[in-house]
Motif scaffolding. Structure first.
Motif: not given
Ligand code: URA
Length: 425
Positions: A88-91, A242-246
């Motif tokens: 994912g994004v920001g994972d 759906n939203t980046p993490l952090g």
């Protein structure tokens, strides 16, 4: 009866099921170079379009494991448990989670990958720590697992070589998104790595491989069954992407955010997911009486992080790369941020230099996106929504093309979406 590649391709192309003998033969022959890349590409596309049943997926996975070595972790006295995210994004969760679960008494063997496309790779993030080394021998891997209890490193060449070849081919033939191929690819590596238990974080949403929760559930179910069939105690969480993490998407900046979590702070969503996955890992490893929240608060997880980084020649105190250019993205209207699209932000970070277009490309450690606003935050015109960081100013315009529309600002807040959607296992 002799088996040949064209018959195997035709069987799947016409909607048939592959026999065990066909699967064993085609993967062995492909690994040895007897089946050509163009033949395997055609078969991968037929599988993507026609699917595979549970027996075929199980046999395909077993054949990928058999294409290489299986690590023996029996010398490790602590229970072993690993986590895998579908990306994912920001994972950055692996970074605080691995030392945390080790500090709770388990041994965590994390064989990780590099990023490709808009999703980041754990090894790229850790390589932003000066001196840190991703490649370990099998002897070093088992030794560090026994002493520190936590290892994050790259998978050796000998582990599931059929998957290594096939994954590279899928990446350039539009066949990554087939559930049977994703499930067998992930699980063959995890089973061959020798872990006793496994927790899967299956991402759903715009920034994930799986855009719908039905597909994500199907992928999770397939992987949980594969793990259990091979004696690995496996469970899966379905989580929102759906939203980046952090608040950070990049390499060095994601390490810095992970350090905030290990120091007892950090963004609420990163802490929530780290603790939820830690609890699942401890349950799966038979250590459910340990409270990861208390261990995180005690500072022991930070101590294990430092040991883990030093064991791989990294300097946990060295300053990290800082970007040469920072562009600020501001709100043009007031209201409430109702969405921050993970795909738009992931692509922006990639365009700023945090990711790579081809496997052999270098990444910029300093590049990435720092979010100043997340869904639910109120904004006034002119407020900073995000910082775009890069070493090459020429990359900013194309990053803005995806970062700007990633923010949706409305007059009223939308209902909050849960981060953890479901548990399968
Ligand atoms: N990660 C893997 O290791 N394999 C896939 O097929 C997709 C994601």
């Amino acid at each position: 009866m002799s088996i040949n590649a064209v018959d195997v391709i035709r069987t799947k192309r016409d909607g048939g099921t592959l026999s065990d003998a066909q699967i064993d033969w085609v993967l062995d022959a492909y690994t040895k170079g007897v089946v050509a890349d163009e033949q395997m590409s055609a078969l991968a596309m037929a599988i993507l379009l026609r699917g595979m049943d549970d027996r075929e997926i199980a046999r395909w996975t077993a054949a990928m494991i058999a294409s290489g070595e299986r690590l023996d972790l029996s010398a490790v006295t602590r229970p072993t448990v690993d986590k895998h995210s579908t990306g994912g994004v920001g994972d950055k969760i692996t970074l605080p989670l691995t030392p945390l679960v080790a500090a709770c008494g388990a041994a965590v063997p994390q064989l990780s990958g590099r990023g490709l496309g808009h999703t980041g790779g754990t090894l790229d993030k850790l390589e932003s720590i000066p001196g840190w080394r991703a490649a370990l021998s099998n002897v070093e891997f088992v030794e560090q697992l026994s002493t520190v209890g936590a290892v994050i490193c790259q998978a050796g060449e000998g582990l599931a070589p059929a998957d290594r070849k096939l994954y590279a081919l899928r990446d350039v033939t539009g066949t990554v998104e087939a559930i049977p191929l994703i499930a067998s690819s992930i699980m063959s590596k995890k089973i061959a790595e020798g872990t006793g238990a496994l927790v899967l974080d299956v991402k759903v949403g715009t920034g994930a491989f799986m855009k719908s929760s039905d597909d994500a559930r199907e992928l999770a179910r397939t992987m949980v069954e594969l793990g259990r069939a091979h004696g690995v105690n496996t469970v899966a969480l379905l989580t929102d992407m759906n939203t980046p993490l952090g608040l950070t998407v990049g390499n060095a900046i994601e390490v810095q955010e992970s350090l905030e979590v290990l120091a007892g702070g950090g963004p609420a969503d990163v802490v929530e997911l780290t603790l939820a996955l830690a609890r699942e890992m401890l349950d799966a490893a038979g250590l459910s009486d340990v409270d990861p929240e208390a261990v995180l608060a005690s500072g022991q997880a930070m101590d294990t992080w430092r040991e883990m980084i030093r064991a791989q020649d990294g300097d946990p105190d060295a300053p990290m790369a800082a970007a040469k250019e920072v562009e600020v993205l501001r709100a043009t209207q007031g209201g409430v941020v109702s969405a921050v699209d993970a795909m738009g932000i992931g692509l922006a970070a990639w365009r700023l230099g945090a990711g790579r277009a081809r496997k052999e490309d270098p990444v910029s450690f300093a590049a990435g996106v720092v979010l100043h606003k997340k869904p639910g935050d109120r904004v006034s015109p002119g407020d900073v929504l995000a910082e775009l960081r890069t070493d090459e100013p020429g990359r900013i315009a194309s990053a803005l093309e995806t970062a700007t529309p990633a923010f949706t600002i409305e007059s009223l807040p939308r209902p909050a979406v849960p981060l953890i959607i479901d548990r399968i296992g």
